[in-house]
Write a protein that holds these residues in place. Sequence first.
Motif, PDB file in Angstrom:
ATOM      1  N   ASP A  72      29.319  39.041  44.476  1.00  0.00           N
ATOM      2  CA  ASP A  72      28.207  38.793  43.541  1.00  0.00           C
ATOM      3  C   ASP A  72      28.615  39.084  42.106  1.00  0.00           C
ATOM      4  OD1 ASP A  72      26.264  37.877  45.331  1.00  0.00           O
ATOM      5  OD2 ASP A  72      25.823  39.938  45.965  1.00  0.00           O
ATOM      6  N   ALA A  73      29.845  38.757  41.780  1.00  0.00           N
ATOM      7  CA  ALA A  73      30.330  38.968  40.413  1.00  0.00           C
ATOM      8  C   ALA A  73      30.137  37.686  39.607  1.00  0.00           C
ATOM      9  CB  ALA A  73      31.801  39.381  40.444  1.00  0.00           C
ATOM     10  N   GLU A  74      30.552  37.721  38.336  1.00  0.00           N
ATOM     11  CA  GLU A  74      30.431  36.541  37.477  1.00  0.00           C
ATOM     12  C   GLU A  74      31.656  35.632  37.585  1.00  0.00           C
ATOM     13  OE1 GLU A  74      28.438  36.995  33.438  1.00  0.00           O
ATOM     14  OE2 GLU A  74      29.028  39.058  33.885  1.00  0.00           O
ATOM     15  N   GLY A  75      32.788  36.209  37.903  1.00  0.00           N
ATOM     16  CA  GLY A  75      33.983  35.385  37.965  1.00  0.00           C
ATOM     17  C   GLY A  75      35.146  36.114  38.589  1.00  0.00           C
ATOM     18  N   SER A  76      36.215  35.366  38.782  1.00  0.00           N
ATOM     19  CA  SER A  76      37.416  35.936  39.390  1.00  0.00           C
ATOM     20  C   SER A  76      38.629  35.174  38.880  1.00  0.00           C
ATOM     21  CB  SER A  76      37.325  35.846  40.918  1.00  0.00           C
ATOM     22  OG  SER A  76      38.517  36.316  41.518  1.00  0.00           O
ATOM     23  N   TRP A  94      34.487  30.961  36.965  1.00  0.00           N
ATOM     24  CA  TRP A  94      33.499  31.672  36.157  1.00  0.00           C
ATOM     25  C   TRP A  94      32.182  30.922  36.259  1.00  0.00           C
ATOM     26  CZ3 TRP A  94      34.317  36.357  34.197  1.00  0.00           C
ATOM     27  CH2 TRP A  94      33.331  36.902  33.371  1.00  0.00           C
ATOM     28  N   GLN A  95      31.102  31.651  36.548  1.00  0.00           N
ATOM     29  CA  GLN A  95      29.838  30.990  36.833  1.00  0.00           C
ATOM     30  C   GLN A  95      29.272  30.255  35.630  1.00  0.00           C
ATOM     31  OE1 GLN A  95      27.195  33.890  38.573  1.00  0.00           O
ATOM     32  NE2 GLN A  95      28.359  34.008  40.495  1.00  0.00           N
ATOM     33  N   ASP A  96      29.378  30.821  34.464  1.00  0.00           N
ATOM     34  CA  ASP A  96      28.873  30.182  33.241  1.00  0.00           C
ATOM     35  C   ASP A  96      29.915  29.196  32.737  1.00  0.00           C
ATOM     36  OD1 ASP A  96      28.031  29.504  30.663  1.00  0.00           O
ATOM     37  OD2 ASP A  96      27.021  31.434  30.391  1.00  0.00           O
ATOM     38  N   SER A  97      29.624  27.903  32.843  1.00  0.00           N
ATOM     39  CA  SER A  97      30.598  26.883  32.457  1.00  0.00           C
ATOM     40  C   SER A  97      30.908  26.914  30.968  1.00  0.00           C
ATOM     41  CB  SER A  97      30.092  25.483  32.866  1.00  0.00           C
ATOM     42  OG  SER A  97      28.829  25.232  32.253  1.00  0.00           O
ATOM     43  N   GLN A  98      29.926  27.328  30.155  1.00  0.00           N
ATOM     44  CA  GLN A  98      30.163  27.373  28.714  1.00  0.00           C
ATOM     45  C   GLN A  98      31.141  28.487  28.351  1.00  0.00           C
ATOM     46  OE1 GLN A  98      26.310  27.687  26.868  1.00  0.00           O
ATOM     47  NE2 GLN A  98      25.862  25.497  27.094  1.00  0.00           N
ATOM     48  N   GLN A  99      31.076  29.580  29.109  1.00  0.00           N
ATOM     49  CA  GLN A  99      31.971  30.703  28.829  1.00  0.00           C
ATOM     50  C   GLN A  99      33.350  30.527  29.485  1.00  0.00           C
ATOM     51  OE1 GLN A  99      30.021  34.228  30.194  1.00  0.00           O
ATOM     52  NE2 GLN A  99      28.453  34.209  28.577  1.00  0.00           N
ATOM     53  N   ARG A 100      33.426  29.618  30.475  1.00  0.00           N
ATOM     54  CA  ARG A 100      34.659  29.509  31.259  1.00  0.00           C
ATOM     55  C   ARG A 100      35.873  29.212  30.374  1.00  0.00           C
ATOM     56  NH1 ARG A 100      33.579  25.285  34.450  1.00  0.00           N
ATOM     57  NH2 ARG A 100      32.267  26.590  35.784  1.00  0.00           N
ATOM     58  N   ARG A 156      53.336  39.869  44.784  1.00  0.00           N
ATOM     59  CA  ARG A 156      53.492  38.472  44.368  1.00  0.00           C
ATOM     60  C   ARG A 156      52.432  38.040  43.364  1.00  0.00           C
ATOM     61  NH1 ARG A 156      56.615  35.639  47.954  1.00  0.00           N
ATOM     62  NH2 ARG A 156      56.442  34.013  46.380  1.00  0.00           N
ATOM     63  N   GLY A 157      51.479  38.901  43.069  1.00  0.00           N
ATOM     64  CA  GLY A 157      50.443  38.553  42.110  1.00  0.00           C
ATOM     65  C   GLY A 157      49.284  39.530  42.191  1.00  0.00           C
ATOM     66  N   TRP A 158      48.193  39.175  41.466  1.00  0.00           N
ATOM     67  CA  TRP A 158      47.010  40.045  41.439  1.00  0.00           C
ATOM     68  C   TRP A 158      45.758  39.198  41.479  1.00  0.00           C
ATOM     69  CZ3 TRP A 158      46.388  45.357  41.342  1.00  0.00           C
ATOM     70  CH2 TRP A 158      47.589  46.085  41.359  1.00  0.00           C
ATOM     71  N   LEU A 159      44.764  39.712  42.205  1.00  0.00           N
ATOM     72  CA  LEU A 159      43.448  39.074  42.248  1.00  0.00           C
ATOM     73  C   LEU A 159      42.457  39.990  41.541  1.00  0.00           C
ATOM     74  CD1 LEU A 159      41.504  36.860  43.245  1.00  0.00           C
ATOM     75  CD2 LEU A 159      41.232  38.196  45.362  1.00  0.00           C
ATOM     76  N   TYR A 160      41.796  39.459  40.494  1.00  0.00           N
ATOM     77  CA  TYR A 160      40.822  40.230  39.725  1.00  0.00           C
ATOM     78  C   TYR A 160      39.432  39.637  39.892  1.00  0.00           C
ATOM     79  CZ  TYR A 160      44.272  43.008  37.217  1.00  0.00           C
ATOM     80  OH  TYR A 160      45.251  43.897  36.901  1.00  0.00           O
ATOM     81  N   VAL A 161      38.442  40.509  39.972  1.00  0.00           N
ATOM     82  CA  VAL A 161      37.034  40.104  39.959  1.00  0.00           C
ATOM     83  C   VAL A 161      36.385  40.747  38.737  1.00  0.00           C
ATOM     84  CG1 VAL A 161      34.865  40.062  41.221  1.00  0.00           C
ATOM     85  CG2 VAL A 161      37.022  39.933  42.469  1.00  0.00           C
ATOM     86  N   LEU A 162      35.594  39.950  38.015  1.00  0.00           N
ATOM     87  CA  LEU A 162      35.086  40.372  36.698  1.00  0.00           C
ATOM     88  C   LEU A 162      33.571  40.251  36.635  1.00  0.00           C
ATOM     89  CD1 LEU A 162      37.598  38.113  34.724  1.00  0.00           C
ATOM     90  CD2 LEU A 162      37.986  40.469  35.423  1.00  0.00           C
ATOM     91  N   ARG A 164      30.278  41.048  33.553  1.00  0.00           N
ATOM     92  CA  ARG A 164      29.812  41.581  32.273  1.00  0.00           C
ATOM     93  C   ARG A 164      28.474  42.294  32.406  1.00  0.00           C
ATOM     94  NH1 ARG A 164      31.475  36.805  27.930  1.00  0.00           N
ATOM     95  NH2 ARG A 164      33.636  37.492  27.684  1.00  0.00           N
ATOM     96  N   ASP A 165      27.966  42.391  33.611  1.00  0.00           N
ATOM     97  CA  ASP A 165      26.693  43.079  33.849  1.00  0.00           C
ATOM     98  C   ASP A 165      26.918  44.595  33.770  1.00  0.00           C
ATOM     99  OD1 ASP A 165      24.304  44.070  34.688  1.00  0.00           O
ATOM    100  OD2 ASP A 165      24.287  43.048  36.633  1.00  0.00           O
ATOM    101  N   PRO A 166      26.282  45.285  32.835  1.00  0.00           N
ATOM    102  CA  PRO A 166      26.508  46.745  32.700  1.00  0.00           C
ATOM    103  C   PRO A 166      26.030  47.526  33.919  1.00  0.00           C
ATOM    104  CG  PRO A 166      24.705  46.015  31.292  1.00  0.00           C
ATOM    105  CD  PRO A 166      25.345  44.775  31.819  1.00  0.00           C
ATOM    106  N   GLU A 167      25.117  46.928  34.709  1.00  0.00           N
ATOM    107  CA  GLU A 167      24.620  47.615  35.900  1.00  0.00           C
ATOM    108  C   GLU A 167      25.522  47.376  37.115  1.00  0.00           C
ATOM    109  OE1 GLU A 167      22.063  49.623  35.781  1.00  0.00           O
ATOM    110  OE2 GLU A 167      21.816  49.182  33.642  1.00  0.00           O
ATOM    111  N   TYR A 168      26.511  46.490  36.941  1.00  0.00           N
ATOM    112  CA  TYR A 168      27.374  46.130  38.083  1.00  0.00           C
ATOM    113  C   TYR A 168      28.310  47.308  38.404  1.00  0.00           C
ATOM    114  CZ  TYR A 168      30.238  43.117  41.079  1.00  0.00           C
ATOM    115  OH  TYR A 168      30.895  42.553  42.143  1.00  0.00           O
ATOM    116  N   SER A 169      28.472  47.590  39.676  1.00  0.00           N
ATOM    117  CA  SER A 169      29.351  48.689  40.068  1.00  0.00           C
ATOM    118  C   SER A 169      30.270  48.240  41.198  1.00  0.00           C
ATOM    119  CB  SER A 169      28.518  49.897  40.519  1.00  0.00           C
ATOM    120  OG  SER A 169      27.750  49.575  41.669  1.00  0.00           O
TER     121      SER A 169
END
Length: 461
Positions: A72-76, A94-100, A156-162, A164-169
Amino acid sequence: MSQFPSHPTDSNSSTTKDVTPVVALKELVSRLHREQNKIQDLLSSLGFALRSFNNLNQFLELIPLMATRVTDAEGSALFLYKPNGQIRLEQLHWQDSQQRKNIRKALETASSQITLLANSGSATISTRILDDQMHAVLGPDVQIFGTAILVKHTERGWLYVLSRDPEYSWTETRQKLVRLVADQTAVAIDNDELSVELRKKERLDQELEIGAEIQRRLLPRQCPNIPGLSLAARCKPANHVGGDYYDFIPTNQNQLQSQLQTSPENASWGLVVGDVMGKGVPAGLIMTMLRGMLRGEVLHGNSPAGILQNLNRVMYADLENSHRFVTMFYSEYDPQTRILSYSNAAHNPPLWWHAATKTVSQLDTLGMLIGLDANSEYENAQAQLEVGDRVIYYTDGLTDAAAAGGDRFDEDNLVTSFRTACKYCNTPQEIVEYLFDQVENFIGSDRQNTDDMTLVVLQIV
């Protein structure tokens, strides 16, 4: 009559207050159940994709999307190492296409800066540097969690999940889910590399099989009909392609068109056996080249020693460059006189069984390996063969054949076996089969010989 509400009204109000937490709890359980089902469906889809996709890039496109959905994150973002060790942004969701577009640019900037640091020698790629660069370009308020993609214990690499929600933990469950997606990614990368290696091996096996088929066609398909001679031969390569060589060569142009038919009474034939040091494709290529050179030399009408000498001079440069040498025994048989003329270039001397005395001797002359010295000289010799005599030409694959304990078949065993074969076998083909059986029984039927084995048997009839 009282103006106050009756007790049933108070009872209904109390019941309503008691029911509310139960409904809320049911809603919470239902929502958790839906979330669990959603996660299970997403992971099941990822597993299906892993089993179904033949294209790694198609599978990798799903990874950031799946990582985003299950947490349930915004992007990865998926970063992979290039073969040269540099890191690149492989896929982004990234869920927001404008920010992608801005997010992609920021992440590519982070990977580029890491590459510059690595190229300058001031830093090597590490999760700390990658985290710092991502925070620098995305801002300190972005919630970031990353996990390594390990293939056979190699990063061989890294997977990140991102987010911007301050309440996200980053709960323990979310971290486990990200690691699970990363592990599936590692499996896909490993499977793809195994598939690539398998395809390479299949192509190599196909090429080896083609080479083996060409070599089989270059070796005599059958023994020629030479007046007064009965012949048999077998070549057993250790690998697909071998370095052993034997041939029956017409000594003049008139025999070339009819070499597998009965030869004229006065036509002599070249009988040769050789061994290129080494095995496999390199030895097979040299053997193929050697065959063409030798056949050309034979037609010039030189003596056996002259043929080996010219062959050595012609082949010397190529053999020196390849760091390989050739042993060869070349002979010519005259059906009219039953004389075998020969010369040896450091090959295993053929064994000659004398029918009259029931003894075995060697056919040998002094001579260096072909390719060792451009100025090597070779000697001529002759043997007067009689009816019933047998001669075997062989390569060291037979005498060097080793049993499980390390003992070798050696020349003494070959001489003893040859002597026995001459007493009890009636034809050259029977001798070939008997000697190969003796070697195979010695080393064990379940063991594969490590060298090519070649045997040619001639009998005066």
